[in-house]
Write an enzyme that holds these catalytic residues in place. Sequence first.
Site, PDB file in Angstrom:
ATOM      1  N   ARG A  50       0.849  -1.199   0.000  1.00  0.00           N
ATOM      2  CA  ARG A  50       0.000   0.000   0.000  1.00  0.00           C
ATOM      3  C   ARG A  50       0.881   1.244   0.000  1.00  0.00           C
ATOM      4  O   ARG A  50       0.597   2.241  -0.645  1.00  0.00           O
ATOM      5  CB  ARG A  50      -0.951   0.001   1.219  1.00  0.00           C
ATOM      6  N   TYR A 102     -16.511  16.582 -15.682  1.00  0.00           N
ATOM      7  CA  TYR A 102     -16.990  15.202 -15.638  1.00  0.00           C
ATOM      8  C   TYR A 102     -18.039  15.050 -14.527  1.00  0.00           C
ATOM      9  O   TYR A 102     -17.838  15.528 -13.403  1.00  0.00           O
ATOM     10  CB  TYR A 102     -15.792  14.268 -15.409  1.00  0.00           C
ATOM     11  N   ASP A 174      -7.136  19.115 -14.082  1.00  0.00           N
ATOM     12  CA  ASP A 174      -7.458  17.773 -14.577  1.00  0.00           C
ATOM     13  C   ASP A 174      -7.072  17.748 -16.060  1.00  0.00           C
ATOM     14  O   ASP A 174      -7.729  18.370 -16.894  1.00  0.00           O
ATOM     15  CB  ASP A 174      -8.958  17.504 -14.382  1.00  0.00           C
ATOM     16  N   LYS A 199      -7.777   6.756 -19.227  1.00  0.00           N
ATOM     17  CA  LYS A 199      -8.077   7.258 -20.567  1.00  0.00           C
ATOM     18  C   LYS A 199      -6.823   7.224 -21.449  1.00  0.00           C
ATOM     19  O   LYS A 199      -6.315   6.161 -21.725  1.00  0.00           O
ATOM     20  CB  LYS A 199      -8.692   8.652 -20.438  1.00  0.00           C
TER      21      LYS A 199
HETATM   22  O1  P1T Z   1     -13.020   6.973 -14.128  1.00  0.00           O
HETATM   23  P1  P1T Z   1     -11.856   7.465 -13.321  1.00  0.00           P
HETATM   24  O2  P1T Z   1     -10.532   6.875 -13.707  1.00  0.00           O
HETATM   25  O3  P1T Z   1     -12.106   7.427 -11.842  1.00  0.00           O
HETATM   26  O4  P1T Z   1     -11.684   9.018 -13.707  1.00  0.00           O
HETATM   27  C1  P1T Z   1     -12.667   9.985 -13.429  1.00  0.00           C
HETATM   28  C2  P1T Z   1     -12.544  11.141 -14.398  1.00  0.00           C
HETATM   29  C3  P1T Z   1     -11.899  12.302 -13.991  1.00  0.00           C
HETATM   30  N1  P1T Z   1     -11.752  13.364 -14.813  1.00  0.00           N
HETATM   31  C4  P1T Z   1     -12.225  13.325 -16.078  1.00  0.00           C
HETATM   32  C5  P1T Z   1     -12.045  14.519 -16.962  1.00  0.00           C
HETATM   33  C6  P1T Z   1     -12.880  12.189 -16.550  1.00  0.00           C
HETATM   34  O5  P1T Z   1     -13.328  12.198 -17.820  1.00  0.00           O
HETATM   35  C7  P1T Z   1     -13.060  11.064 -15.694  1.00  0.00           C
HETATM   36  C8  P1T Z   1     -13.796   9.843 -16.127  1.00  0.00           C
HETATM   37  N2  P1T Z   1     -14.609  10.051 -17.233  1.00  0.00           N
HETATM   38  C9  P1T Z   1     -15.407   9.121 -17.841  1.00  0.00           C
HETATM   39  C10 P1T Z   1     -15.523   7.860 -17.416  1.00  0.00           C
HETATM   40  C11 P1T Z   1     -16.152   9.588 -19.028  1.00  0.00           C
HETATM   41  O6  P1T Z   1     -16.671   8.769 -19.807  1.00  0.00           O
HETATM   42  O7  P1T Z   1     -16.210  10.812 -19.215  1.00  0.00           O
END
Ligand code: P1T
Length: 383
Positions: A50, A102, A174, A199
């Site tokens: 961890r 998001y 972000d 992503k």
């Molecule tokens: O899904 P995760 O890895 O927890 O990330 C969240 C997140 C944070 N910031 C942005 C700009 C994002 O697009 C996302 C996740 N977005 C999607 C799953 C989507 O389809 O837009």
Amino acid sequence: MEKKLRFNSATIHGGQAPDPAFGAVMPPIYQTSTYAQSTPGGHKGFEYSRTHNPTRSALEKSLASIENGKHGLAFASGLAAMDAIMKLLQPGDEVISTNDLYGGSYRLFTKIFEGFGLKFHFVGMNEVAQVEAAINKNTKLIWVETPTNPMMNVVDISSIAALAKQHQLLLAVDNTFASPYIQQPLNLGADIVMHSATKYLAGHSDVILGAIIVNSDDLHQRLAFIQNASGAVPGPMDSFLTLRGIKTLHVRLQRHCENAKVVAQYLANHSKIEKVYWPGFEHHPNHEVAKKQMNDFGGMLSFIPKGADFKAAIKIVEALQLFTLAESLGGVESLAGHPASMTHASIPKAIREESGVVDALIRLSVGIEDAQDLIDDLAQAIG
Ligand code: P1T
């Protein structure tokens, strides 16, 4: 002193060297929770996974390298990374955030952290004055998402960074939609860069992972403490997959950007399309800022079919065959989404419509297939 690598080399080599045990060129997947100690505290830098894991450490060094930062930290998801950043704050502190972001980020802020006494102001960030007007004595952090999900607004990071410095506020960006191939917020004055590495960084729709990159030793120390104390860490397999993805980030992104440009122009010239949101258009309201801070315009775009309502938009996304109807973005395959009912459904309708996320809006994550096949698919779905 390690030689500073250019971006296309940093993705492959940044912070990485052959594994000391056997010279493995790829960091091995250290699938272990714990490490042998010769005497209590007598270990080789790793005591419990961890806290630290060699595969995750390799990823964290790579993350720092591609964002031109000093320290990288990996988390179990993008939202877990955001959760850690918010835990830098105390009850009573206030955050100014982009009003178009998001849906899951909005949900984390309003449904979790407001309950712990943080206050969020969601503002349009086209004008720095709008951000400045929301600053008060309790403001501690500015949260910027750029380009925004899904409206593709572009926020001027340098100008917001100057404002943040003037008022001694932290600026977190972000960088999920752009990726460091396109923009590096730390170079523009941000204090914290965050990614949903799920992503573009991982890039193959096979991992959920989050990342934070900072320059400040103090911020790193505080965030590493939260990472260990709260424990939302990624496993070694996911760390490995993300490392592998990062090695081709620059080649993938080049093609994502090329294809998105072709698709954006096709849609803009289509008689049945009302509006296309893509920062590469000269008429995009933030095009000049995009040209200034981004190396290219990315692989994401949104559009509204002419005269469409909720049902008509759903009909189009259901008719697509090469584009997969799915949440997420940034993988090699093209995805289509309907923000109002999918990624942004957790934002109340009135609030999401204020920032343009109407029922007819369709979002595309343009992949790296042959662009003509993508156009053919859109042509048959739009009709
Ligand atoms: O899904 P995760 O890895 O927890 O990330 C969240 C997140 C944070 N910031 C942005 C700009 C994002 O697009 C996302 C996740 N977005 C999607 C799953 C989507 O389809 O837009």
